[in-house]
Write a protein that holds these residues in place. Structure first.
Motif, short mmCIF file in Angstrom:
data_model
loop_
_atom_site.label_atom_id
_atom_site.label_comp_id
_atom_site.label_asym_id
_atom_site.label_seq_id
_atom_site.Cartn_x
_atom_site.Cartn_y
_atom_site.Cartn_z
N ALA A 75 -8.49 3.11 -0.96
CA ALA A 75 -9.04 3.59 -2.24
C ALA A 75 -9.24 2.45 -3.22
CB ALA A 75 -8.11 4.65 -2.83
N PHE A 76 -8.44 1.40 -3.10
CA PHE A 76 -8.58 0.24 -3.96
C PHE A 76 -9.65 -0.72 -3.45
CE2 PHE A 76 -3.79 0.84 -4.93
CZ PHE A 76 -4.08 1.78 -5.89
N GLY A 77 -10.31 -0.36 -2.35
CA GLY A 77 -11.41 -1.16 -1.84
C GLY A 77 -10.99 -2.29 -0.92
N ASP A 78 -9.79 -2.18 -0.35
CA ASP A 78 -9.30 -3.25 0.53
C ASP A 78 -9.15 -2.71 1.96
OD1 ASP A 78 -8.34 -5.83 1.15
OD2 ASP A 78 -7.32 -5.93 -0.79
N ASP A 79 -8.83 -3.62 2.89
CA ASP A 79 -8.72 -3.28 4.31
C ASP A 79 -7.28 -2.90 4.65
OD1 ASP A 79 -8.86 -3.01 7.04
OD2 ASP A 79 -9.07 -5.16 7.44
N PRO A 80 -7.02 -1.65 5.03
CA PRO A 80 -5.64 -1.23 5.34
C PRO A 80 -5.00 -2.04 6.46
CG PRO A 80 -7.08 0.68 5.14
CD PRO A 80 -7.97 -0.53 5.12
N GLU A 81 -5.80 -2.49 7.42
CA GLU A 81 -5.25 -3.24 8.56
C GLU A 81 -4.51 -4.50 8.11
OE1 GLU A 81 -5.24 -2.62 11.78
OE2 GLU A 81 -6.63 -0.94 12.03
N SER A 82 -4.89 -5.03 6.95
CA SER A 82 -4.29 -6.27 6.47
C SER A 82 -2.90 -6.07 5.90
CB SER A 82 -5.19 -6.90 5.39
OG SER A 82 -6.49 -7.15 5.88
N TYR A 83 -2.49 -4.81 5.71
CA TYR A 83 -1.24 -4.55 5.01
C TYR A 83 -0.32 -3.60 5.78
CZ TYR A 83 -3.93 -6.56 1.18
OH TYR A 83 -4.68 -7.39 0.40
N LEU A 84 -0.42 -3.61 7.11
CA LEU A 84 0.32 -2.66 7.92
C LEU A 84 1.84 -2.81 7.77
CD1 LEU A 84 -1.80 -2.54 11.21
CD2 LEU A 84 -1.46 -0.71 9.54
N GLU A 85 2.32 -4.06 7.69
CA GLU A 85 3.77 -4.24 7.56
C GLU A 85 4.28 -3.67 6.24
OE1 GLU A 85 5.57 -7.94 8.55
OE2 GLU A 85 4.28 -8.29 10.29
N TYR A 86 3.48 -3.76 5.19
CA TYR A 86 3.89 -3.17 3.92
C TYR A 86 3.90 -1.65 4.01
CZ TYR A 86 3.31 -7.80 1.89
OH TYR A 86 3.44 -9.14 1.60
N ILE A 210 0.22 -3.35 -6.02
CA ILE A 210 0.69 -4.73 -6.16
C ILE A 210 0.09 -5.63 -5.08
CG2 ILE A 210 2.72 -6.24 -5.97
CD1 ILE A 210 4.32 -3.94 -7.34
N VAL A 211 0.20 -5.23 -3.82
CA VAL A 211 -0.23 -6.13 -2.74
C VAL A 211 -1.74 -6.33 -2.75
CG1 VAL A 211 1.76 -5.55 -1.30
CG2 VAL A 211 -0.41 -4.32 -0.96
N THR A 212 -2.50 -5.35 -3.27
CA THR A 212 -3.96 -5.51 -3.37
C THR A 212 -4.37 -6.07 -4.73
OG1 THR A 212 -4.26 -3.23 -4.15
CG2 THR A 212 -4.37 -3.61 -1.77
N ASP A 213 -3.38 -6.35 -5.58
CA ASP A 213 -3.63 -6.90 -6.92
C ASP A 213 -4.55 -5.98 -7.74
OD1 ASP A 213 -3.28 -8.59 -9.02
OD2 ASP A 213 -4.58 -10.19 -8.25
N THR A 214 -4.24 -4.67 -7.67
CA THR A 214 -4.99 -3.68 -8.44
C THR A 214 -4.07 -3.14 -9.53
OG1 THR A 214 -6.00 -3.09 -6.31
CG2 THR A 214 -6.59 -1.73 -8.20
N ARG A 215 -3.61 -4.01 -10.39
CA ARG A 215 -2.53 -3.69 -11.30
C ARG A 215 -2.94 -2.76 -12.44
NH1 ARG A 215 1.49 -7.18 -10.43
NH2 ARG A 215 2.75 -5.41 -11.05
N ASP A 216 -4.24 -2.71 -12.77
CA ASP A 216 -4.68 -1.92 -13.91
C ASP A 216 -4.50 -0.43 -13.70
OD1 ASP A 216 -6.67 -2.27 -11.94
OD2 ASP A 216 -8.24 -1.63 -13.33
N GLY A 332 -11.72 4.53 -10.86
CA GLY A 332 -12.61 3.66 -10.09
C GLY A 332 -12.25 3.58 -8.62
N LEU A 333 -11.59 4.62 -8.08
CA LEU A 333 -11.20 4.61 -6.68
C LEU A 333 -12.41 4.87 -5.78
CD1 LEU A 333 -7.93 6.76 -6.91
CD2 LEU A 333 -8.14 4.27 -7.05
N GLU A 334 -12.35 4.35 -4.56
CA GLU A 334 -13.39 4.64 -3.58
C GLU A 334 -13.41 6.14 -3.31
OE1 GLU A 334 -15.53 2.44 -2.22
OE2 GLU A 334 -14.67 0.81 -3.42
N SER A 335 -14.60 6.72 -3.18
CA SER A 335 -14.74 8.18 -3.19
C SER A 335 -14.06 8.87 -2.01
CB SER A 335 -16.21 8.57 -3.23
OG SER A 335 -16.91 8.04 -2.13
N GLU A 336 -14.25 8.36 -0.79
CA GLU A 336 -13.69 9.06 0.37
C GLU A 336 -12.16 9.03 0.38
OE1 GLU A 336 -13.99 9.00 5.26
OE2 GLU A 336 -15.61 8.16 4.06
N PRO A 337 -11.53 7.86 0.22
CA PRO A 337 -10.06 7.87 0.16
C PRO A 337 -9.53 8.61 -1.06
CG PRO A 337 -10.91 5.65 -0.22
CD PRO A 337 -12.05 6.48 0.26
#
Length: 353
Positions: A75-86, A210-216, A332-337
């Motif tokens: 939803a924040f516009g990033d790739d989930p695969e990059s954050y699997l451990e989190y 935090i990990v996607t730096d979408t703090r707003d 401002g979230l991505e529509s599908e997620p």
């Protein structure tokens, strides 16, 4: 949301297994925890950590907290695969709290089998549960995704903050459990849920921000997750009562647990205010008893029903679910997620299992 749960659960389990393997050896212990000062005992740690933890994980659970984290990342516009451990962090924490909660509540069963402290012993279960509180800190220290140092620190401080609040909630719950009278206001009950169940929900949302730096939007999505989690808890309590009713007094293992464990649910709190004095006294007596017969569980449920408490709790859960969805607007979230997040808030109060 069902498709997301089905798609991501095997991935989440594989990720958890990479952090805590089913088979522990010296190579894993050295790589993950550092060189031993003298010598690790992989066999002992296999029986004390990996075996009991995977015994619980393999019993089921939807892994929805981990999946929700991944949906937030998308939803924040990033790739989930990059954050699997989190994504594994809230799931590991959740299962750690289950182990400890079952010991504190005196629960006999969990996910269709003996509670871990009955299956492996209280000492092993307690140590395994506590280990699951600390394992996420190792994940942040390993820094998957190569976060900037300030984001890494923020993630660590957020976990410390939320885990402390989680224990405030558990402390209130335990204290109420150890008192015979139902003498709790609804606002205190909701705060307990906000600290305890809501804490894990907030971890999901805040960690993704935090990990996607979408703090707003961190605060807004945390509020969504908190209300959704409280709705989940209340709906879960209602579901426990409804399943007991469906069994018709022939309960078997793990049905009617909340009454048997003497939990002060929102239904019990509502009934204490609106039921007759005689019914309130009887409800308190049943909840306070060390053991309950099936007939006594049915009697307690009938008191809750006659006071309108089951319907009231269900309505509160629905209201919280609707309120949580409204918090997703204008972020401002991505529509599908975003739609998946909204659907999930509806799912937690409408599920049947």
């Amino acid at each position: 949301m069902h498709s997301a749960l089905s798609e991501w659960r095997p991935v989440v389990d594989t990720t958890i297994e990479s952090l805590l393997p089913r088979t522990i050896d010296d190579a894993y212990l050295t790589e993950f925890f550092g060189e031993a000062t003298y010598a690790y005992d992989p066999t002992a740690l296999q029986g004390a950590l990996s075996d009991p933890i995977w015994n619980l994980l393999d019993r089921g659970g939807k892994r929805w907290r981990a999946v929700l984290f991944l949906v937030f990342v998308e939803a924040f516009g990033d790739d989930p695969e990059s954050y699997l451990e989190y994504a594994a962090i809230p799931e590991i924490l959740h299962n750690g709290t289950i182990i400890v909660d079952d010991i504190e509540d005196g629960a006999t069963h969990r996910r269709g089998d003996s509670a871990l402290h009955h299956a492996f012993g209280t000492d092993i279960a307690l140590n395994a549960g506590n280990a699951m509180y600390f394992l996420p800190l190792k994940i942040i220290a390993r820094n998957p995704g190569d976060l900037r140092p300030e984001l890494q620190l923020d993630a660590y401080e957020m976990l410390m903050d939320e885990l402390n609040r989680t224990h405030l909630g558990q402390g209130m719950d335990i204290r109420w459990h150890n008192e015979k009278r139902i003498d709790i206001g609804e606002s205190k009950y909701l705060e307990m849920c906000a600290c305890k169940t809501g804490g894990l929900g907030r971890i999901v949302a805040r960690l993704a921000a935090i990990v996607t730096d979408t703090r707003d939007v961190e605060r807004a999505v945390a509020e969504y997750a908190e209300e959704m989690s409280i709705a989940f808890q209340i709906a879960d309590d209602v579901l426990d009562v409804e399943h007991a009713l469906e069994e018709g007094g022939d309960f078997g293992k793990g049905v009617g647990n909340d009454i048997r464990e003497g939990k002060k649910t929102l239904m019990a709190i509502h009934a204490a205010e609106y039921a007759t004095a005689e019914d309130v006294a009887r409800l308190e007596e049943i909840l306070w008893a060390d053991e309950n017969s099936d007939a006594e569980v049915v009697e307690a449920i009938e008191i809750l029903q006659s006071a309108g408490s089951v319907k009231y709790a269900r309505d509160v859960a629905l209201d919280l679910s609707e309120s949580s969805v409204a918090r997703l607007d204008d972020l401002g979230l991505e529509s599908e997620p975003k739609e998946e997040l909204a659907t999930f808030a509806e799912f937690v109060v409408g599920r049947e299992t």
